[in-house]
Write a protein that holds these residues in place. Structure first.
Motif, PDB file in Angstrom:
ATOM      1  N   LEU A  35       0.848  -1.194   0.000  1.00  0.00           N
ATOM      2  CA  LEU A  35       0.000   0.000   0.000  1.00  0.00           C
ATOM      3  C   LEU A  35       0.884   1.245   0.000  1.00  0.00           C
ATOM      4  O   LEU A  35       0.613   2.207  -0.722  1.00  0.00           O
ATOM      5  CB  LEU A  35      -0.932  -0.006   1.221  1.00  0.00           C
ATOM      6  CG  LEU A  35      -1.925   1.140   1.303  1.00  0.00           C
ATOM      7  CD1 LEU A  35      -2.921   1.083   0.146  1.00  0.00           C
ATOM      8  CD2 LEU A  35      -2.673   1.103   2.633  1.00  0.00           C
ATOM      9  N   ALA A  36       1.956   1.217   0.787  1.00  0.00           N
ATOM     10  CA  ALA A  36       2.871   2.360   0.858  1.00  0.00           C
ATOM     11  C   ALA A  36       3.532   2.632  -0.488  1.00  0.00           C
ATOM     12  O   ALA A  36       3.826   3.789  -0.824  1.00  0.00           O
ATOM     13  CB  ALA A  36       3.922   2.113   1.931  1.00  0.00           C
ATOM     14  N   ASP A  37       3.740   1.579  -1.294  1.00  0.00           N
ATOM     15  CA  ASP A  37       4.343   1.757  -2.621  1.00  0.00           C
ATOM     16  C   ASP A  37       3.460   2.561  -3.563  1.00  0.00           C
ATOM     17  O   ASP A  37       3.935   3.108  -4.553  1.00  0.00           O
ATOM     18  CB  ASP A  37       4.647   0.404  -3.269  1.00  0.00           C
ATOM     19  CG  ASP A  37       5.862  -0.269  -2.664  1.00  0.00           C
ATOM     20  OD1 ASP A  37       6.631   0.408  -1.951  1.00  0.00           O
ATOM     21  OD2 ASP A  37       6.041  -1.487  -2.896  1.00  0.00           O
ATOM     22  N   SER A  38       2.175   2.659  -3.277  1.00  0.00           N
ATOM     23  CA  SER A  38       1.263   3.418  -4.133  1.00  0.00           C
ATOM     24  C   SER A  38       1.279   4.911  -3.827  1.00  0.00           C
ATOM     25  O   SER A  38       0.633   5.690  -4.505  1.00  0.00           O
ATOM     26  CB  SER A  38      -0.161   2.876  -3.998  1.00  0.00           C
ATOM     27  OG  SER A  38      -0.658   3.146  -2.702  1.00  0.00           O
ATOM     28  N   ALA A  45       3.968   7.340   2.685  1.00  0.00           N
ATOM     29  CA  ALA A  45       3.034   6.679   3.604  1.00  0.00           C
ATOM     30  C   ALA A  45       3.359   6.899   5.068  1.00  0.00           C
ATOM     31  O   ALA A  45       2.470   6.800   5.915  1.00  0.00           O
ATOM     32  CB  ALA A  45       2.987   5.186   3.298  1.00  0.00           C
ATOM     33  N   ASP A  46       4.619   7.223   5.396  1.00  0.00           N
ATOM     34  CA  ASP A  46       4.925   7.438   6.818  1.00  0.00           C
ATOM     35  C   ASP A  46       4.258   8.709   7.354  1.00  0.00           C
ATOM     36  O   ASP A  46       4.179   8.901   8.564  1.00  0.00           O
ATOM     37  CB  ASP A  46       6.424   7.427   7.090  1.00  0.00           C
ATOM     38  CG  ASP A  46       7.197   8.432   6.242  1.00  0.00           C
ATOM     39  OD1 ASP A  46       6.578   9.193   5.489  1.00  0.00           O
ATOM     40  OD2 ASP A  46       8.439   8.441   6.351  1.00  0.00           O
ATOM     41  N   GLY A  47       3.718   9.541   6.484  1.00  0.00           N
ATOM     42  CA  GLY A  47       2.972  10.727   6.902  1.00  0.00           C
ATOM     43  C   GLY A  47       1.460  10.517   6.917  1.00  0.00           C
ATOM     44  O   GLY A  47       0.713  11.406   7.300  1.00  0.00           O
ATOM     45  N   VAL A  79      -5.067   7.761   2.143  1.00  0.00           N
ATOM     46  CA  VAL A  79      -3.875   7.612   1.319  1.00  0.00           C
ATOM     47  C   VAL A  79      -3.672   8.852   0.465  1.00  0.00           C
ATOM     48  O   VAL A  79      -4.602   9.619   0.235  1.00  0.00           O
ATOM     49  CB  VAL A  79      -3.969   6.349   0.429  1.00  0.00           C
ATOM     50  CG1 VAL A  79      -4.113   5.093   1.267  1.00  0.00           C
ATOM     51  CG2 VAL A  79      -5.119   6.450  -0.556  1.00  0.00           C
ATOM     52  N   ALA A  80      -2.449   9.042   0.010  1.00  0.00           N
ATOM     53  CA  ALA A  80      -2.132  10.137  -0.913  1.00  0.00           C
ATOM     54  C   ALA A  80      -1.514   9.508  -2.158  1.00  0.00           C
ATOM     55  O   ALA A  80      -0.429   8.943  -2.104  1.00  0.00           O
ATOM     56  CB  ALA A  80      -1.167  11.119  -0.271  1.00  0.00           C
TER      57      ALA A  80
END
Length: 185
Positions: A35-38, A45-47, A79-80
């Motif tokens: 998910l963070a890779d998107s 994603a850490d934000g 998500v962003a």
């Protein structure tokens, strides 16, 4: 009798559903690697806020049939992603609320899944709930993320600018063609 303790990363799914148990919690968005890779490069994603999730097991007894094992998977994430129009981060709320039916074998799951609108899977010995929640969130992401109205004017690429300049400037041989038509050479 003391209730069983269930661990989401190694969930004894059959016992969880049999007990009608429930689990809920939060995971840092960055801990869900796929998910963070998107994430948009400008908004990693850490934000992002933590991903909230819950699982609920349920046994359903249809009339005249065998007991059915069901699992409700619910999750919420902010998500962003990269807007496909302006290439800036676009913030999306992703919601998942799905029931999944579990059966004994892969063959039974394939047969029931083809004939039903329900999601049907084979019952695993252990289930990694983190992976399941992440899979469901990935499936819920928009295919083409974009702002309803982009916050900044769209940036024109250098190739588009060259094409527009060529269309605006007179063709170098236009004058020669005019002379040739008018001069009767």
């Amino acid at each position: 009798m003391k209730p069983r303790a269930f661990v989401p990363e190694k969930l004894d799914l059959a016992a969880f559903i049999h007990d009608g148990a429930g689990l809920e919690g939060e995971w840092p968005a960055a801990s869900l690697a796929r998910l963070a890779d998107s994430a948009a490069p400008e908004a990693p994603a850490d934000g992002w806020p933590a991903v909230r999730w819950s699982l609920q097991g349920e046994t359903r007894q249809p009339k005249g049939g065998k007991a059915q094992a069901w699992l409700q998977v619910a999750a919420h994430a902010q998500v962003a992603l990269t807007c496909q129009r302006c290439l800036k981060p676009v913030h999306e709320a992703v919601e998942v609320d799905r029931w999944i039916r579990f059966v004994d074998t892969e063959a039974e799951a394939a047969a029931l899944d083809a004939d039903s609108d329900d999601d049907v899977l084979a019952m695993p010995r252990h289930l990694d709930a983190r992976e399941l929640v992440e899979d469901e969130l990935l499936l819920a992401l928009p295919l083409v993320p974009r702002h309803e109205a982009c916050p900044e004017p769209l940036v024109q690429s250098a190739d588009e600018a060259v094409v527009e300049d060529e269309e605006a400037a007179p063709h170098p041989f236009a004058a020669l063609a005019a002379l040739k038509r008018g001069g009767g050479a």
